[in-house]
Scaffold this active site. Structure first.
Site, PDB file in Angstrom:
ATOM      1  N   SER A 253       0.859  -1.182   0.000  1.00  0.00           N
ATOM      2  CA  SER A 253       0.000   0.000   0.000  1.00  0.00           C
ATOM      3  C   SER A 253       0.894   1.230   0.000  1.00  0.00           C
ATOM      4  O   SER A 253       2.117   1.112   0.020  1.00  0.00           O
ATOM      5  CB  SER A 253      -0.892   0.006   1.235  1.00  0.00           C
ATOM      6  OG  SER A 253      -0.103   0.310   2.367  1.00  0.00           O
ATOM      7  N   LYS A 254       0.247   2.376   0.024  1.00  0.00           N
ATOM      8  CA  LYS A 254       0.993   3.643  -0.039  1.00  0.00           C
ATOM      9  C   LYS A 254       2.043   3.758   1.070  1.00  0.00           C
ATOM     10  O   LYS A 254       3.036   4.455   0.923  1.00  0.00           O
ATOM     11  CB  LYS A 254       0.020   4.819   0.041  1.00  0.00           C
ATOM     12  CG  LYS A 254      -0.829   4.888  -1.200  1.00  0.00           C
ATOM     13  CD  LYS A 254      -1.588   6.191  -1.288  1.00  0.00           C
ATOM     14  CE  LYS A 254      -2.411   6.213  -2.559  1.00  0.00           C
ATOM     15  NZ  LYS A 254      -3.832   6.017  -2.347  1.00  0.00           N
ATOM     16  N   ARG A 255       1.775   3.077   2.181  1.00  0.00           N
ATOM     17  CA  ARG A 255       2.727   3.132   3.298  1.00  0.00           C
ATOM     18  C   ARG A 255       4.101   2.596   2.902  1.00  0.00           C
ATOM     19  O   ARG A 255       5.104   2.940   3.486  1.00  0.00           O
ATOM     20  CB  ARG A 255       2.218   2.265   4.459  1.00  0.00           C
ATOM     21  CG  ARG A 255       1.216   2.913   5.337  1.00  0.00           C
ATOM     22  CD  ARG A 255       0.891   2.014   6.516  1.00  0.00           C
ATOM     23  NE  ARG A 255       0.415   0.699   6.090  1.00  0.00           N
ATOM     24  CZ  ARG A 255       0.994  -0.437   6.418  1.00  0.00           C
ATOM     25  NH1 ARG A 255       2.094  -0.446   7.155  1.00  0.00           N
ATOM     26  NH2 ARG A 255       0.487  -1.584   6.002  1.00  0.00           N
ATOM     27  N   HIS A 256       4.125   1.707   1.921  1.00  0.00           N
ATOM     28  CA  HIS A 256       5.385   1.063   1.545  1.00  0.00           C
ATOM     29  C   HIS A 256       6.130   1.819   0.450  1.00  0.00           C
ATOM     30  O   HIS A 256       7.180   1.397   0.020  1.00  0.00           O
ATOM     31  CB  HIS A 256       5.118  -0.366   1.067  1.00  0.00           C
ATOM     32  CG  HIS A 256       4.453  -1.208   2.101  1.00  0.00           C
ATOM     33  ND1 HIS A 256       3.126  -1.544   2.042  1.00  0.00           N
ATOM     34  CD2 HIS A 256       4.937  -1.761   3.236  1.00  0.00           C
ATOM     35  CE1 HIS A 256       2.813  -2.287   3.100  1.00  0.00           C
ATOM     36  NE2 HIS A 256       3.887  -2.425   3.835  1.00  0.00           N
TER      37      HIS A 256
END
Ligand code: GLU
Length: 483
Positions: A253-256
């Site tokens: 996800s965007k977190r990565h």
């Protein structure tokens, strides 16, 4: 060309995700490796979420990655149109066939009725599914419901007693019980087909031989297999490529990190680095070498080297690969790629003269070793563009504090004045004799010079920096540090 025909079938509903790009790449590689045909089909039946803008973004990203297609959207071909919303008549025709053969039926259930059924099944601990209330409506029932204003969907009659075995090239045999599926919708009340129906009609009518796609579609595959059976069509081979996880093993996800191809383009990743990286997300080369061009990957690509277990998205690895490709690219290319970032941050403006371009190349020749993507150039070029530099930190201030410092700075300034102009070789020569003439060890010469010329005590080779700055600007910096 062989009879191998594979397709990439994106839904143009938002940013082009790296997972989609990997599916496109694997299909492209498979087609190119085996002399097959690669098709791009646009699955835009989600009318609300699909947009032409997203479609164009996907096509542009594919082109940027170097993935060309033989048939499909824009290029055309014998099985077009290649946009699902332009194929509605075909789906209608095939749905009518299933109705005529009693394998599909009109369903008039309302949203409330369906919700109540779901709830009841769930409280009983059963899988929520449609139980077939409208399976056996007679003509009068239908006429009555239609007179009441209801518009039907078309549902496929799932053979409940059947066990569907999906034979997958990556995952082996996976079984699904027909009884757990429930009669699913194939055409919605507005006449638009659902994904599972359109995909089968299209894969069949486009002669697709291998369906290579993301694992998330494995659970849709039994529905699709049942439709192939109902029509009496031969099945394509299926290959479901595993999910992409972040380094912490949760779904990417965007977190990565950035998740869309467009973001990677904007950050200044090179397409060949991204392609190399995407290929390694789930596929592994035969040998140890992981730095591979699209051409090299193509030569050795096969589905039996596609792993069943999830692929882990390692941004450090992508950065390493990209840095590698940057350092091995022609300097002109890297310079051209850097220019838009430099303009955006105000380092450059107006016309770039041939002299200025030549100078930029020299700057990039140094900076390229310090960046992992092109947007990072702006963090490293400051010292070349600045009118003056000041010590950036305590270490640099300390390096300029000793009693020997004025002599070092003065002597280099003097030598540069005498030389008039300076290239890397002259700079290297001047620096070499400086210590000897002053009777000082290297460290006592280089630290203050670095601090005066670059503002820091670490960084690129000093003779390279001096050559890029030129004699006059270097002298100015030395004089300023002497004040
Ligand atoms: N339109 C589907 C998607 O974008 C394609 C699935 C498939 O390849 O069958 O996920």
């Amino acid at each position: 060309m062989t009879d191998t025909r594979v397709r990439f079938a994106p839904s143009p509903t938002g940013p082009f995700h790296i997972g989609g790009a990997r599916s496109a790449l694997f299909n492209w590689l498979f087609a190119r490796r085996f002399g097959g045909t690669f098709i791009v089909r646009i699955e835009d039946t989600d009318l609300e979420r699909s947009s032409r803008e997203s479609e164009e973004n996907i096509l542009e990203s594919l082109r940027w990655l170097g993935l060309d297609w033989d048939e499909g959207i824009e290029s055309g071909g014998p099985h077009g149109p290649y946009r699902q919303t332009e194929r509605l008549d075909l789906y209608r025709e095939y749905a009518a066939r299933l109705i005529a053969s009693g394998q599909a039926y009109y369903c008039y259930c309302t949203g409330e009725e369906l919700a109540a059924e779901r709830e009841e099944l769930m409280t009983r601990g059963e899988l929520p599914r449609y139980l077939g209330r409208c399976r056996n409506l007679c003509d009068e029932d239908r006429a009555r419901l239609e007179a009441g204003g209801r518009r039907p969907v078309i549902r496929f009659k799932v053979p409940v007693e059947e066990t569907v075995v999906v034979s997958d090239l990556v995952r082996g045999e996976v079984s699904f019980e027909g009884s757990g599926i429930g009669d699913f919708i194939i055409v919605k009340s507005d006449g638009i087909p659902t994904y599972n129906f359109a995909v089968v009609v299209d894969d069949y009518s486009m002669g697709i031989t291998q369906v290579i796609r993301a694992e998330e579609h494995l659970s849709n595959t039994p529905r699709q297999v049942l439709l192939y059976h109902a029509f009496g069509w031969p099945l394509p081979q299926f290959a479901h490529v595993s999910l992409i996880l972040g380094k912490d093993r949760s779904k990417m996800s965007k977190r990565h990190g950035a998740t869309s191809i467009e973001q990677y383009m904007e950050l200044g990743y090179l397409p060949e680095a991204l392609v190399n990286f995407l290929a390694l997300l789930g596929w592994s080369p035969q040998g140890e070498e992981e730095v591979l061009s699209l051409e090299q990957i193509k030569e050795q690509f096969s589905l039996d080297r596609v792993a069943k277990n999830p692929a882990v998205f390692d941004l450090d690895k992508l950065n390493w690969l990209n840095g590698h490709y940057i350092r091995h690219s022609p300097l002109e290319r890297i310079t051209d790629l850097a220019i838009p970032y430099l303009c955006k941050k105000g380092f450059l403006s107006g016309e770039i003269t041939p002299e200025r371009y030549h100078w930029l190349k020299a700057v990039m020749n140094i900076v390229k070793d310090y960046i992992s993507c092109m947007s990072e150039v702006t963090e490293h070029v400051g010292l070349f563009f600045a009118e003056k530099v000041d010590p950036a930190d305590d270490e640099a201030r300390a390096a300029l504090a000793g009693d020997h410092v004025p002599a070092v700075l003065n002597l280099l300034a003097e030598k540069l004045r005498a030389a008039g102009s300076v290239d890397e070789d002259t700079a290297r020569g001047l620096l070499k004799v400086l210590g000897k003439e002053l009777g000082l060890p290297g460290k006592k010469v280089f630290m203050p010079l670095r601090a005066a010329i670059t503002g820091r005590i670490h960084g690129p080779e000093l003779h390279q920096v001096i050559a890029v700055l030129g004699a006059e600007r270097t002298i100015n910096r030395l004089e300023r540090a002497l004040l």
